[in-house]
Design an enzyme around this catalytic site. Structure first.
Site, PDB file in Angstrom:
ATOM      1  N   GLN A 106       0.866  -1.355  -0.132  1.00  0.00           N
ATOM      2  CA  GLN A 106      -0.169   0.135  -0.152  1.00  0.00           C
ATOM      3  C   GLN A 106       0.953   1.260  -0.046  1.00  0.00           C
ATOM      4  OE1 GLN A 106      -2.413  -2.333   3.393  1.00  0.00           O
ATOM      5  NE2 GLN A 106      -3.374  -0.195   3.149  1.00  0.00           N
ATOM      6  N   PHE A 119      -5.834  -4.088   3.382  1.00  0.00           N
ATOM      7  CA  PHE A 119      -6.623  -3.923   4.497  1.00  0.00           C
ATOM      8  C   PHE A 119      -6.001  -3.188   5.824  1.00  0.00           C
ATOM      9  CE2 PHE A 119      -9.102  -7.382   2.315  1.00  0.00           C
ATOM     10  CZ  PHE A 119     -10.190  -6.693   1.948  1.00  0.00           C
ATOM     11  N   GLU A 127       0.422  -1.752   4.628  1.00  0.00           N
ATOM     12  CA  GLU A 127       0.701  -0.246   4.816  1.00  0.00           C
ATOM     13  C   GLU A 127       2.279  -0.418   5.239  1.00  0.00           C
ATOM     14  OE1 GLU A 127      -2.210   2.079   7.080  1.00  0.00           O
ATOM     15  OE2 GLU A 127      -0.645   3.539   7.395  1.00  0.00           O
ATOM     16  N   ARG A 143      -4.897   6.847  17.207  1.00  0.00           N
ATOM     17  CA  ARG A 143      -6.470   6.907  16.762  1.00  0.00           C
ATOM     18  C   ARG A 143      -7.047   5.987  17.763  1.00  0.00           C
ATOM     19  NH1 ARG A 143      -8.807   8.276  11.730  1.00  0.00           N
ATOM     20  NH2 ARG A 143      -7.030   8.741  10.625  1.00  0.00           N
ATOM     21  N   ARG A 170      -7.887  -1.931   8.870  1.00  0.00           N
ATOM     22  CA  ARG A 170      -9.132  -1.357   8.707  1.00  0.00           C
ATOM     23  C   ARG A 170      -9.687  -0.797  10.034  1.00  0.00           C
ATOM     24  NH1 ARG A 170     -13.141  -3.526   4.189  1.00  0.00           N
ATOM     25  NH2 ARG A 170     -13.947  -1.914   3.408  1.00  0.00           N
ATOM     26  N   THR A 203      -3.403  11.002  10.900  1.00  0.00           N
ATOM     27  CA  THR A 203      -3.152  11.749  12.332  1.00  0.00           C
ATOM     28  C   THR A 203      -2.109  12.419  12.207  1.00  0.00           C
ATOM     29  OG1 THR A 203      -2.824   9.749  13.494  1.00  0.00           O
ATOM     30  CG2 THR A 203      -4.969  10.436  13.413  1.00  0.00           C
ATOM     31  N   GLU A 237     -12.835   3.135   5.592  1.00  0.00           N
ATOM     32  CA  GLU A 237     -12.784   2.241   6.941  1.00  0.00           C
ATOM     33  C   GLU A 237     -14.078   2.595   7.780  1.00  0.00           C
ATOM     34  OE1 GLU A 237      -8.948   4.539   7.199  1.00  0.00           O
ATOM     35  OE2 GLU A 237      -8.432   2.745   8.663  1.00  0.00           O
TER      36      GLU A 237
END
Ligand code: MTE
Ligand code: LUZ
Ligand code: MOS
Length: 762
Positions: free
Chosen positions: A191, A222, A226, A304, A336, A434, A707
């Site tokens: 990703q 998903f 990442e 988060r 996700r 964030t 998400e």
């Protein structure tokens, strides 16, 4: 418009990395992973393995020319183990051989002598042992100390949520080619092409311009790609660079499940205080995040969790503590929702327990405390265009909450062994990375002289439909046929310094950059066309369905004519554009700021039926009013919502990841790790858009979708809890997810002091 890739996928024409033809001199890699969760490496014995015919080389940490370091937020993760192993599945050595089979046979002949050390798998135990990856994070608002005395009801408790395996269809894979003896080209299923580029460059001691990363598309991520495609890409790059031939690595499913990180399990403590009417006055909680053996993205994920810990509610006095606990498990990673679901489960549990104590239904508390316009979040941002209450009201008027409750009550009074339960689940999810600096993307757009268009962007297509959306955006701005627009692979030489495709932001970020680029090109074309048509500077020219209009009247010029003419006049038909989300900032010192461009809201009502003899259950329906803003691709957006919901309810119900105390994964295949299939999915799923919503921060007023819907799935836990209570009214629900049928069964028939009103336990 459907996802552009669908027909190609169905015909098997889509090219994934494993489909790329490779030269005959390609070497295949197989990795020896640590068999122990914690230990000192005494000796790595390669003698038997290296003798296997067809083996080219076996790599260990000492063969790395650059830094043996793949950490991102914290530099705490080695590519290949050195003197210590810290989780089962940590890469120790890499065999390069002529075939995949030879590589695996040789890998199995490597012997490693490890002195076993004590392994920690539980985050609370890790915390007690001082194993924190970063110092505790605290978010707070109001005054929690003084708030408790105003509360009429105070309840506390603990919760557990489990991990979750990504089960992307395409397992981790990478293919690397040496280029000109001094650089490397990597095809990676990632990703984050730029992250792969940065890490591979670091490992090989190359500047980033000598590492090209290309991503044609990925077979699902998903969040699992990442950050966690980096290691495999760096390993293939290492082999290709050293052996001067192409190198390929595909993780078999069993290895992928065993060695890669998952959603973070959390263990949490909460305390919630309310007034007698159910208004929440105070909420204090501590999250023990099971980060695994290295930081990976854990600190950002913990952020988060803290951002979303109040879900969709206004809570005036709040104190949140997040602990990023190092354990001897594979480093957990993005999934996700990125920590949001773990935070939101806890507030929902707290509300459920408070309602139980107060003898009211949880939705009374939920509804009363929903955010309204102008309320401030605990991190200082104000709720703007807040649709939390509108979604709830719209859901109520469309589906009649009271009627659903009445019909459930009626069903339950006439059924003994089958009990139904319902729950409402509002959601609120902030859109933006964030980490403020990550909120940028760029595109490179070419208009070819035949009028066709090629777009390179920072985004990776992983099934979420970004390519279709980008094509729509360009086709709309140019007002040309969608078939003219092609989306190229994601490639670091065409788009540099890209953030990963994550945080649900790829349409917002890349789409806005594309809007800028297309408008720039359109302006150049129209200027050139005005000259061609001998029109005045101030006349109004536009393109509608490929035809050029002047002051509202069609001209003889078409798209292809003005493109061709501009080309002959040496007008630049290519452009690059960057977009950076305006107006967002976050002060990490005080944990305050406008962290998000906007928020996504929605409410779900969930109905379940529980078989109280067997513990098994059905999810009858998930009905949602969701704020899509103004969706410009309803098919993709509804698909994302459905997929997200099923993934979310899988996490909360049947997806049970089990590590033994030695840190070995017991649930390492599809036969012992069950994800929702079509039979388990809700019998009815109805997702209605909130009407008249808009979002000036989004592309064509749309909102991000990737998400947020996952978190509706959390409501299934509480719907089932209500069904359990219908069977045993005084049952003490323990907030431990996943709520597998086994857990339901044990709970329903557990002996406890409370008196049951059900005949079975009398
Ligand atoms: N949908 C599919 N089909 N496959 C995926 O891997 N990833 C999800 C979501 N939807 C995913 C998906 C995750 S974790 C994110 S962050 C978003 O897609 C990313 O894409 P977006 O920014 O375009 O929404
Ligand atoms: N990745 C990240 C994310 O690096 N930062 C985020 O805020 C985020 N949010 C959701 C998913 N991935
Ligand atoms: Mo998604 S967890 O942001 O890749």
């Amino acid at each position: 418009m459907v996802n552009t890739d669908l027909t190609k996928h169905v015909r098997g024409e889509s090219i994934f990395i494993d489909d790329i033809p490779v030269p005959v001199n390609t070497v295949y890699l197989s990795i020896l992973f640590s068999p122990l969760a914690h230990g000192k490496i005494k000796k790595i014995i390669l003698d038997e393995a290296i003798k296997v015919p067809g083996v080219k080389k076996i790599f260990t940490a000492k063969d790395i020319p650059g830094k043996n370091q793949i950490g991102g937020i914290v530099l705490d993760e080695l590519l290949l183990a050195e003197d210590e192993v810290t989780y089962v599945g940590q890469p120790v050595a890499v065999v390069a051989a002529e075939t995949q089979l030879i590589a695996r046979i040789a890998r199995n002949k490597i012997k490693v002598e490890i002195e076993k050390l004590k392994a920690i798998t539980d985050p609370r135990e890790a915390f007690a042992a001082g194993e924190l990856i970063i110092p505790p994070k605290i978010f707070s608002s109001g005054n929690i100390e003084t708030a408790w005395k105003d509360c009429d009801v105070i309840v506390d408790g603990t919760t557990e949520t489990g991990g979750q395996e990504h089960i992307y269809m395409e397992t981790q894979v990478s293919l690397a080619f040496p280029i000109d003896g001094e650089g490397i080209k990597i095809f990676s299923s990632t990703q984050g092409p730029t992250v792969v580029q940065r890490i591979a460059a670091r490992v090989l001691d190359l500047p980033m311009n000598k590492v090209e990363v290309d991503v044609p598309r990925i077979g699902g991520g998903f969040g699992g790609k990442e950050d966690q495609a980096n290691a495999w890409a760096a390993i293939t790059a290492l082999a290709a660079f050293n052996l001067k031939c192409p190198a390929k690595l595909v993780l078999p499913r069993e290895e992928d499940i065993r060695v890669t990180g998952k959603r973070h399990p959390y263990s949490s403590d909460f305390k919630i205080g309310l007034d007698k009417d159910g208004k929440i006055l105070a909420y204090e909680f501590t999250f023990y995040q099971n980060a695994g053996a290295a930081a990976d993205l854990s600190p950002a994920i913990l952020d988060r969790t803290l951002f979303h810990a109040a879900n969709s509610y206004f809570i005036p006095n709040l104190k949140a503590t997040g602990l990023c606990c190092r354990t001897n498990l594979p480093p957990n990673t993005a999934f996700r929702g990125f920590g949001g679901p773990q935070g939101m489960f806890v507030i929902e549990a707290a509300i459920f327990k408070a309602a139980q104590t107060m003898g009211i239904e949880p939705d009374v508390i939920q509804q009363k405390n929903l955010l309204k316009e102008g309320d401030s979040f605990h991190y200082g941002q104000n709720a703007v265009n807040c649709t939390a209450r509108l979604c709830w009201q719209s859901l109520d008027s469309k589906f009649q909450i009271k009627e659903i409750k009445d019909s459930i009550a009626k069903f339950n009074s006439s059924n003994t062994l089958l009990k139904k339960g319902m729950a409402l689940m509002p959601i609120c999810f902030g859109i933006s990375f964030t980490n403020t600096f990550m909120n940028q993307a760029s595109v490179l757009v070419h208009i070819y002289s035949d009028g066709s268009v090629g777009i390179s962007s920072a985004a990776v297509e992983m099934g979420q439909g970004i390519n279709a959306k980008l094509r729509q955006i360009a086709a709309k701005i140019f007002s040309v046929e969608i078939s003219r627009i092609k989306i190229e692979s994601s490639n670091t030489t065409r788009v540099a310094n890209a953030s990963p495709t994550a945080a649900s932001s790829s349409t917002d970020l890349n789409g806005k950059a594309l809007l800028i680029a297309c408008n720039t090109l359109l302006e150049r074309l129209l200027k050139s066309a005005k000259e061609d048509l001998n029109l005045k500077e101030n006349s109004f020219l536009e393109i509608k369905n490929e035809i050029v209009y002047s002051n509202g009247n069609p001209t003889k010029s078409k798209w292809i004519d003005i493109v061709n003419s501009a080309f002959l006049k040496r007008v630049n038909l290519s452009t690059q554009a960057q977009y950076a989300t305006p107006g967002i900032y976050f002060d990490k010192e005080i944990s305050k700021g406008n962290a998000f461009a906007y928020h996504v809201y929605g409410t779900a009502i969930i109905e379940t039926t529980l078989d109280c003899l067997r513990g098994i259950y059905r999810i009858d329906s998930v009905k949602v009013v969701h704020d899509f803003g103004k969706s410009f691709n309803k098919q993709i957006d509804i698909g994302q919502a459905e997929g997200g919901i099923v993934q979310g309810l899988g996490w909360i119900t049947i997806e049970d990841i089990i590590f033994d105390h030695e840190g070995k994964l017991a649930t390492n295949s599809f036969s012992n790790y069950k994800i929702p299939d079509i039979h388990f999915a809700p019998e009815e799923m109805l997702i209605l858009p909130l009407e008249n919503s808009t979002n000036p921060s989004g592309v064509f007023n749309s909102k991000a979708i990737g998400e947020p819907p996952l978190m509706y799935g959390i409501g299934v836990f509480f719907a089932l809890a209500n069904a359990m209570k219908a069977f045993r009214p005084n049952i003490n629900i323990s907030f431990s997810a996943p709520l597998t049928p086994e857990k339901v069964m044990l709970k329903l028939y557990s002996r406890s002091k409370e008196k049951s009103s059900n005949y079975l336990s009398q």
